[in-house]
Write an enzyme that holds these catalytic residues in place. Structure first.
Site, PDB file in Angstrom:
ATOM      1  N   SER A  50      -8.886  55.272 -11.092  1.00 15.45           N
ATOM      2  CA  SER A  50      -9.960  54.998 -12.025  1.00 15.45           C
ATOM      3  C   SER A  50      -9.358  54.553 -13.366  1.00 15.45           C
ATOM      4  O   SER A  50      -8.666  53.546 -13.414  1.00 15.45           O
ATOM      5  CB  SER A  50     -10.857  56.224 -12.163  1.00 15.45           C
ATOM      6  OG  SER A  50     -12.075  55.905 -12.782  1.00 15.45           O
ATOM      7  N   ASP A  94     -18.932  51.847  -5.011  1.00 14.52           N
ATOM      8  CA  ASP A  94     -18.534  52.520  -6.247  1.00 14.52           C
ATOM      9  C   ASP A  94     -19.411  52.035  -7.403  1.00 14.52           C
ATOM     10  O   ASP A  94     -19.516  50.835  -7.655  1.00 14.52           O
ATOM     11  CB  ASP A  94     -17.066  52.214  -6.541  1.00 14.52           C
ATOM     12  CG  ASP A  94     -16.475  53.106  -7.616  1.00 14.52           C
ATOM     13  OD1 ASP A  94     -17.244  53.718  -8.382  1.00 14.52           O
ATOM     14  OD2 ASP A  94     -15.238  53.202  -7.689  1.00 14.52           O
ATOM     15  N   HIS A 101     -17.154  56.068  -5.489  1.00 13.83           N
ATOM     16  CA  HIS A 101     -16.004  56.262  -6.371  1.00 13.83           C
ATOM     17  C   HIS A 101     -15.051  57.334  -5.848  1.00 13.83           C
ATOM     18  O   HIS A 101     -13.844  57.230  -6.024  1.00 13.83           O
ATOM     19  CB  HIS A 101     -16.499  56.641  -7.771  1.00 13.83           C
ATOM     20  CG  HIS A 101     -15.441  56.565  -8.821  1.00 13.83           C
ATOM     21  ND1 HIS A 101     -14.860  55.381  -9.216  1.00 13.83           N
ATOM     22  CD2 HIS A 101     -14.860  57.533  -9.570  1.00 13.83           C
ATOM     23  CE1 HIS A 101     -13.967  55.623 -10.169  1.00 13.83           C
ATOM     24  NE2 HIS A 101     -13.956  56.913 -10.406  1.00 13.83           N
TER      25      HIS A 101
END
Length: 725
Positions: free
Chosen positions: A573, A659, A693
């Site tokens: 991320s 995501d 995610h």
């Protein structure tokens, strides 16, 4: 779901996918920017989906030689894990609650049994070998069987569950897509039947009011910002729900909950730099929801209800007097900041992070010198300042400690969790009166694991500006016999003031037992060394995050721990942005890099205020649409914009189609540009087609997913043919 570890293709790819260049030119602040691969963002396009499938096929082909190693690593994770297991029971009102997992099942179940009496604070010890059709404790009630709820879905996530104060109804939220938009349903625990009530499109779980007649929940706007709090009355439709609070400032998120005492319902509204709380007194509901203290730009605070010397009070944790926060006391009512009275004044050496209030004590979560700490303040019925102030202490040099499940206001003990990089996660009860720690459970590691086979270290690297950056490291003792360099896996995150504290991982043992070391670089942008550590790694100072990671890598080489040709970096991320940046800035420092759901196209994302999270992220990254300096700062480090015509280390990028936090298009574009511009760029893209995610759901699928990544890392480290010790 397409999985590069298992899928087959009709035709073997002759080479990596080549994305067509379709230039799109934009101009901001007089700067012109051309993006050749923006067309990849249309995930409904058959052409885009075909390209992503081709990426998976290429990744499958390039990693086919690792199939046996993947299977071996998955088998090692599985063999070391007690698959039929359960958590330590936690008392909530008149029941003990615990979770169960079962061999062969992906998800498990949540259960409860009645307490034995009002003074029953000793958790019962369930039978750990009970089969799925057997109760682990007499009188066991299965609340949710998650495997049953997950049937027929490629993806499943429980967003949260909550039980009414009288223990009769359960509200739970599920996501079966991966986009983190949950549906709440209600279960009658006496009959096992679902109520007709259904709430769609929520952020997660909910909060019951004290009567158990209303559920408060949160929804998001089109940019996936939590902006509304609603109240649902049982027996009505969602269309009848009452809007309780609406946050109109696009930088702010909202959430709601109850204080541990059950006295107050709180609605929190906050940006990255500013917060505001509203409170509803269950003893005086006619007063309505009232703001505790109006928001002031740059002032963050939180509110917790406590009883000090027999008087109701609010504890206010705030940064109005210093960046590392102070704990103050006020009356249990709206109070202007000028009347907040310090209980624990600001101390620049100690970052106060949270406070939990109980009937007889307070627990302060803090960190000092990069380590977490729990601070106990014993309360005295006669004195508002209490009678004790001390730390819960441990022997290890590097560890992580935190408060666990502590839902009861009147409980005499503190449930806490403790872990190091060599000591598995451990659950303790701490008796505040006797100051004794009782180990309730340590996560089992099967196969003869001995923590004495491993050594842990805290190292310090010097960054480009002279800042000392901590590193936490673990390695097998026999791997370092003679002090020779070893292959090393270096991880970092470095954003949002989120600290990457030392932790244990069964999957990591597959690296360690083949002779590799694992290290965490505690880079700026995180919160390990207090608020300044965060402030010095965001906005215009973001380059410090990347400098710190490179400095840690080079320190590990220069101090003899490893060599650059046997060093792999990893981040996910915002940590994936870190990986992308160092790939451009210091490619020679690494043999390989893993970027998971990576935020590698920050300039495009931060220029689009309609995307999820963009407006709320301005305080973290800057607003390049409105501010030329912010545009230039992001453009200077953006991984996608700075791909260069030079050699790159081997790169594995991993993402998910659904995501909502970091869109799949960012790594897809980045990989396409690395192949088009970089020299000898051996880069792979692995995309989960039915996940979000957090990646795949289900523990076995998650183990397989991690085994894929670890096998790739072991290959880069030169350990693919090495058997574990």
């Amino acid at each position: 779901m397409t999985d590069p570890a298992s899928s087959t293709t009709a035709e073997t790819p002759a080479g990596p996918p080549v994305a067509a260049r379709r230039p799109v030119t934009t101009e901001h602040h007089g700067r012109t920017r051309t993006d050749d691969f923006d067309w990849l963002r249309d995930k409904e396009s058959p052409e885009v989906l075909a390209h992503l499938e081709a990426e998976n096929a290429w990744t499958e082909q390039r990693t086919a030689h690792l199939a046996a190693l993947r299977d071996a690593v998955f088998g090692e994770i599985k063999a070391r894990t007690r698959e039929t297991d359960l958590s330590v029971p936690t008392r909530v009102r008149e029941h003990w609650y615990y979770g169960r997992s079962f061999e062969g099942r992906e998800y498990g179940a949540s259960c409860r049994v009645p307490v034995r009496g009002p003074d029953d604070w000793t958790p019962p010890r369930p039978a750990e070998d009970a089969t799925p059709d057997q109760p682990a404790l007499p009188g066991e009630e299965v609340l949710l069987d998650l495997d049953v709820l997950a049937r027929g879905h490629d993806f499943f996530s429980l967003g949260g569950s909550t039980i009414t104060p009288d223990g009769t109804l359960l509200a739970y939220a599920v996501d079966v897509v991966g986009d983190e938009r949950y549906t709440i349903r209600f279960k009658d625990l006496a009959s096992g039947d679902l109520l007709d009530d259904v709430i769609e499109g929520t952020l997660g779980g909910g909060t019951w009011d004290r009567s158990g007649e209303h559920l408060y929940y949160t929804t998001v706007d089109e940019s996936w910002r939590a902006d509304k709090v609603w109240r649902h009355r049982l027996g009505t439709t969602q269309a009848d729900d009452e809007l309780v609070f609406h946050e109109t400032d696009g930088r702010f998120w909202v959430g709601c909950g109850r204080t541990r005492s059950d006295r107050f319902l709180v609605v929190a509204s906050g940006s990255k730099t500013t917060s505001e709380y509203h409170v509803l007194d269950a003893d005086a509901p006619e007063l309505g929801l009232r703001v505790f203290a109006p928001r002031e730009e740059g002032v963050e605070y939180s509110v917790e209800h406590a009883v000090l010397a027999g008087e109701d009070r609010f504890l206010v944790l705030h940064n109005a007097t210093g960046p590392d926060f102070e704990l103050a006391v006020t009356p249990a009512e709206p109070t202007p900041r000028a009347q907040w009275v310090a209980l624990l004044p600001h101390d620049p050496a100690i970052r106060l992070e949270d406070v939990d209030a109980f009937a007889g004590h307070l627990v302060v979560h803090q960190r000092s010198n990069g380590l977490t700490q729990l601070r106990i303040l014993e309360l005295d019925p006669e004195s508002p300042t209490g009678v004790g102030d001390y730390l819960v202490e441990f022997d290890e040099e590097v560890y992580t400690v935190g408060s666990g499940a502590n839902p009861r206001f009147d409980q005499p003990t503190v449930r806490l969790g403790y872990v190091t990089m060599a000591v598995p996660s451990s659950v303790y009860d701490y008796d505040v009166r006797t100051r004794e720690l009782t180990l309730l459970k340590q996560a089992p590691v099967l196969g003869g694991y001995d923590r004495e086979d491993y050594e842990e270290h805290r190292l310090w690297a010097t960054s480009a500006d002279g800042e000392q950056v901590p590193i936490s490291l673990v390695v097998r003792r026999d791997a370092r016999a003679g002090g020779q360099p070893v292959p090393l896996h270096l991880y970092a995150y470095g954003a949002y003031e989120l600290s990457t504290d030392p932790s244990f991982s069964i999957a990591r043992l597959s690296l360690l037992d083949r002779g590799a070391a694992f290290a965490i670089a505690h880079v700026r942008g995180g919160g390990e060394l207090g608020r300044r550590w965060y402030d010095d790694g965001k906005l215009a100072h973001k380059q410090h995050t990347f400098d710190d990671f490179v400095a840690c890598a080079r320190h590990l080489v220069e101090s003899g721990w490893t060599t650059a040709d046997r060093l792999v970096g990893e981040g996910g991320s915002a940590g994936g942005l870190l990986i992308g940046a160092v790939a451009n800035q210091a490619p020679e420092a690494f043999a390989g890099l893993v970027a998971q759901v990576p935020f590698v196209d920050p300039l495009t994302s931060m220029l689009d205020a309609t995307l999820p999270l963009t407006v709320t992220e301005y305080d973290e990254w800057g607003n390049p649409e409105a501010d030329a300096d912010a545009y230039d700062a992001i453009a200077a480090y953006s991984p996608y914009d700075n791909v260069g015509a030079h050699p790159y280390p081997r790169i594995l990028a991993e993402t998910s189609l659904h995501d909502t936090r970091v869109l799949y298009v960012e790594p897809a574009k980045w990989v396409a540009r690395l192949r088009a511009v970089g020299v000898d760029a051996d880069v792979l893209l692995k995309i989960e087609m039915s996940a979000g995610h957090g990646g795949v759901s289900g523990r076995y699928q998650a183990w397989k997913d991690r085994a894929f990544t670890l096998a790739w890392i072991l290959d880069v480290l030169g350990l693919a043919e090495v058997s574990p010790t």
